[in-house]
Design a protein around this motif. Structure first.
Motif, PDB file in Angstrom:
ATOM      1  N   GLN A 194      40.133  33.683  40.066  1.00 33.16           N
ATOM      2  CA  GLN A 194      40.597  32.470  39.388  1.00 33.16           C
ATOM      3  C   GLN A 194      41.289  32.840  38.090  1.00 33.16           C
ATOM      4  O   GLN A 194      42.316  32.243  37.730  1.00 33.16           O
ATOM      5  CB  GLN A 194      39.438  31.514  39.114  1.00 33.16           C
ATOM      6  N   GLU A 195      40.778  33.834  37.372  1.00 33.61           N
ATOM      7  CA  GLU A 195      41.453  34.305  36.160  1.00 33.61           C
ATOM      8  C   GLU A 195      42.831  34.860  36.490  1.00 33.61           C
ATOM      9  O   GLU A 195      43.800  34.635  35.759  1.00 33.61           O
ATOM     10  CB  GLU A 195      40.602  35.375  35.463  1.00 33.61           C
ATOM     11  N   PHE A 196      42.928  35.584  37.602  1.00 33.32           N
ATOM     12  CA  PHE A 196      44.205  36.133  38.060  1.00 33.32           C
ATOM     13  C   PHE A 196      45.208  35.003  38.307  1.00 33.32           C
ATOM     14  O   PHE A 196      46.362  35.068  37.866  1.00 33.32           O
ATOM     15  CB  PHE A 196      43.959  36.950  39.328  1.00 33.32           C
ATOM     16  N   VAL A 197      44.770  33.963  38.991  1.00 35.03           N
ATOM     17  CA  VAL A 197      45.625  32.803  39.234  1.00 35.03           C
ATOM     18  C   VAL A 197      45.989  32.124  37.922  1.00 35.03           C
ATOM     19  O   VAL A 197      47.153  31.758  37.688  1.00 35.03           O
ATOM     20  CB  VAL A 197      44.927  31.805  40.177  1.00 35.03           C
ATOM     21  N   ARG A 257      55.925  45.972  32.777  1.00 36.94           N
ATOM     22  CA  ARG A 257      54.768  46.880  32.722  1.00 36.94           C
ATOM     23  C   ARG A 257      53.521  46.155  32.221  1.00 36.94           C
ATOM     24  O   ARG A 257      52.428  46.318  32.769  1.00 36.94           O
ATOM     25  CB  ARG A 257      55.077  48.067  31.814  1.00 36.94           C
ATOM     26  N   GLU A 258      53.684  45.358  31.164  1.00 39.84           N
ATOM     27  CA  GLU A 258      52.524  44.680  30.579  1.00 39.84           C
ATOM     28  C   GLU A 258      51.915  43.663  31.536  1.00 39.84           C
ATOM     29  O   GLU A 258      50.691  43.586  31.680  1.00 39.84           O
ATOM     30  CB  GLU A 258      52.926  43.993  29.269  1.00 39.84           C
ATOM     31  N   TRP A 259      52.770  42.854  32.202  1.00 35.74           N
ATOM     32  CA  TRP A 259      52.248  41.879  33.159  1.00 35.74           C
ATOM     33  C   TRP A 259      51.570  42.573  34.338  1.00 35.74           C
ATOM     34  O   TRP A 259      50.524  42.135  34.822  1.00 35.74           O
ATOM     35  CB  TRP A 259      53.366  40.968  33.674  1.00 35.74           C
ATOM     36  N   ASN A 317      47.638  42.063  35.293  1.00 36.35           N
ATOM     37  CA  ASN A 317      47.244  41.609  36.626  1.00 36.35           C
ATOM     38  C   ASN A 317      46.403  42.660  37.346  1.00 36.35           C
ATOM     39  O   ASN A 317      45.419  42.319  38.018  1.00 36.35           O
ATOM     40  CB  ASN A 317      48.482  41.271  37.455  1.00 36.35           C
ATOM     41  N   LEU A 318      46.769  43.923  37.202  1.00 32.13           N
ATOM     42  CA  LEU A 318      46.032  44.992  37.864  1.00 32.13           C
ATOM     43  C   LEU A 318      44.605  45.084  37.339  1.00 32.13           C
ATOM     44  O   LEU A 318      43.651  45.253  38.117  1.00 32.13           O
ATOM     45  CB  LEU A 318      46.755  46.330  37.665  1.00 32.13           C
ATOM     46  N   ALA A 331      49.517  43.753  42.349  1.00 28.54           N
ATOM     47  CA  ALA A 331      49.872  43.435  40.954  1.00 28.54           C
ATOM     48  C   ALA A 331      51.380  43.446  40.721  1.00 28.54           C
ATOM     49  O   ALA A 331      51.938  42.438  40.237  1.00 28.54           O
ATOM     50  CB  ALA A 331      49.152  44.384  39.997  1.00 28.54           C
ATOM     51  N   PRO A 332      52.098  44.533  41.056  1.00 28.68           N
ATOM     52  CA  PRO A 332      53.553  44.492  40.839  1.00 28.68           C
ATOM     53  C   PRO A 332      54.273  43.539  41.782  1.00 28.68           C
ATOM     54  O   PRO A 332      55.338  43.006  41.442  1.00 28.68           O
ATOM     55  CB  PRO A 332      53.998  45.944  41.076  1.00 28.68           C
TER      56      PRO A 332
END
Length: 203
Positions: free
Chosen positions: A65-68, A106-108, A112-113, A135-136
């Motif tokens: 959920q945090e990822f979303v 790179r930061e995003w 996400n990773l 992630a990418p």
């Protein structure tokens, strides 16, 4: 920064003029050059502000959920945050070859990773889910969706497209019991941001 981001968002890097930025910011050229040495320097500052411009959503019971929420808050902020919009425009802009645009990607991806790896450690992902690929992939998908929203001149559609992206992607990597609890619907970014702001106010 806000004035520069607004001009970059409206005109792109090549067409943006320092005189327009100065007029919008209502500052002198001397004041601008005290902080930034050139238009390129100012553009890099706007680009570098992209990830920090998006508030970190509240921690959730589910790391997925945090990822979303990270992506949905980003999509929501695109409709209200001038610095974020200007940074995204510069990151995606094909003009200005002297600009380094790799930082936000790179930061995003790293953010996400990290969250996806925590989700995997908690058993929220299916065994075959490869966080190094997911992630990418999501970051690249957002870049494409942003380009499409710019071409169609409708950044508000990012909320709908982001929701659709997660609803199609997550069933292939999430444990069904976790998937059933996730909020991936339109407006999730606004709801998550409001909850974070309310928690900050009452803290």
């Amino acid at each position: 920064m806000e004035a520069a981001a607004t001009v970059f968002d409206e005109r792109g890097y090549e067409a943006a003029k320092l005189t327009d930025i100065l007029q919008l910011a209502q500052v002198t050229k001397g004041a601008l050059y005290f902080h930034f040495h050139s238009k390129e320097d100012l553009a890099h500052a706007v680009i570098d502000a992209q990830v920090s411009a998006v508030p970190v959503p509240m921690p959730q019971v589910s790391k997925l959920q945090e990822f979303v929420d990270i992506g949905m808050v980003f999509a929501h902020r695109l409709t209200t945050d001038r610095v974020l919009r200007g940074s995204v425009r510069l990151t995606l802009d094909q003009g200005g070859n002297e600009l380094s645009r790799s930082g936000p990607y790179r930061e995003w991806t790293e953010l996400n990773l990290r969250v996806l790896n925590e989700a995997k450690e908690r058993g929220e992902l299916l065994p075959h889910a490869d966080t190094e690929e997911v992630a990418p992939l999501v970051v690249g998908a957002y870049a494409g969706l942003n380009l499409m929203s710019q071409a169609l001149n409708n950044p508000a559609d990012m909320d709908r497209w982001a929701s659709s992206l997660y609803r199609h992607l997550l069933p292939s990597i999430a444990v069904p019991a976790v998937l059933a609890m996730l909020d991936m619907e339109q407006g999730r970014g606004a709801r998550a941001l409001a909850a974070a702001e309310a928690a900050t106010t009452t803290a």
